[in-house]
Write an enzyme that holds these catalytic residues in place. Structure first.
Site, PDB file in Angstrom:
ATOM      1  N   GLU A 147       6.541  -6.013   2.036  1.00 45.47           N
ATOM      2  CA  GLU A 147       5.290  -6.181   2.787  1.00 45.47           C
ATOM      3  C   GLU A 147       4.181  -6.772   1.911  1.00 45.47           C
ATOM      4  O   GLU A 147       3.366  -7.575   2.395  1.00 45.47           O
ATOM      5  CB  GLU A 147       4.851  -4.863   3.431  1.00 45.47           C
ATOM      6  CG  GLU A 147       5.869  -4.234   4.371  1.00 45.47           C
ATOM      7  CD  GLU A 147       6.354  -5.109   5.532  1.00 45.47           C
ATOM      8  OE1 GLU A 147       5.834  -6.226   5.751  1.00 45.47           O
ATOM      9  OE2 GLU A 147       7.297  -4.674   6.217  1.00 45.47           O
ATOM     10  N   ILE A 148       4.114  -6.412   0.638  1.00 45.83           N
ATOM     11  CA  ILE A 148       3.118  -7.014  -0.249  1.00 45.83           C
ATOM     12  C   ILE A 148       3.427  -8.499  -0.430  1.00 45.83           C
ATOM     13  O   ILE A 148       2.504  -9.331  -0.447  1.00 45.83           O
ATOM     14  CB  ILE A 148       3.023  -6.251  -1.588  1.00 45.83           C
ATOM     15  CG1 ILE A 148       2.384  -4.864  -1.330  1.00 45.83           C
ATOM     16  CG2 ILE A 148       2.204  -7.040  -2.623  1.00 45.83           C
ATOM     17  CD1 ILE A 148       2.435  -3.912  -2.522  1.00 45.83           C
TER      18      ILE A 148
END
Length: 178
Positions: A147-148
């Site tokens: 997700e980052i």
């Protein structure tokens, strides 16, 4: 259950936002940092949770719904495990790596094995703006990295070899036509 900090929002229904689909160029843009921690941010987090559950998925970012903000919602287990991470960043990653099958709500039906760090330490803010850190390993560590990456404009298939990436994109395109 809403992500921590969303409990004040009461609605009779759920809001499911449209998910940006691959190969939309917005999936390759870095998201803007969040600087205002208000009801609007909590509502976005709740909408992300509702959208992720409907997809279905275990993680989603604001860019997945076309909002360029550094906000992630994860729910790996039951409803009580839903968490929101604002402006997350990796502080440390182990040298040890693991292979994990990944996919995306923006490319449903497609998965492949990605090599990720086995453990990470992240810094983030909660929905009220309080600074936090979290240590993660295994699936949670993989989700944070995935997700980052998305918040940084790195769509998960960019972690594959060119050959695998091209094959996956062609399979997805074919699936979308049928």
């Amino acid at each position: 259950m809403r992500p921590a900090g969303c409990d004040a929002r009461r609605r009779t229904g759920v809001t499911i936002r449209a998910i940006v689909k691959f190969p939309d160029p917005r999936l390759r843009l870095a998201a803007e940092p969040v600087s205002v921690f208000d009801q609007g941010l909590r509502e976005l987090a709740t909408d992300l949770l509702d959208t992720m559950r409907a997809a279905p998925g275990i993680g989603i970012t604001a860019p997945h719904v076309g909002v360029s903000r550094r906000l992630v919602v994860l729910q790996l287990e039951g409803p009580e495990s839903a968490r929101a991470y604002v402006n997350p960043r990796i502080l440390w990653a182990s040298e040890e790596t693991i292979m994990h099958t990944e996919g995306s709500v923006s490319m449903p039906g497609m998965t492949d094995e990605i090599r990720r760090h086995a453990q990470v330490r992240i810094a983030y803010r909660d929905l009220d703006g309080a600074e936090r850190t979290e240590e993660a390993e295994g699936l949670l560590a993989v989700c944070h990295q995935h997700e980052i990456d998305q918040l940084d404009g790195i769509f998960w298939i960019q972690r594959l070899s060119k050959l695998k990436r091209d094959r996956l994109a062609k399979r997805y395109e074919k699936l979308q036509r049928s």
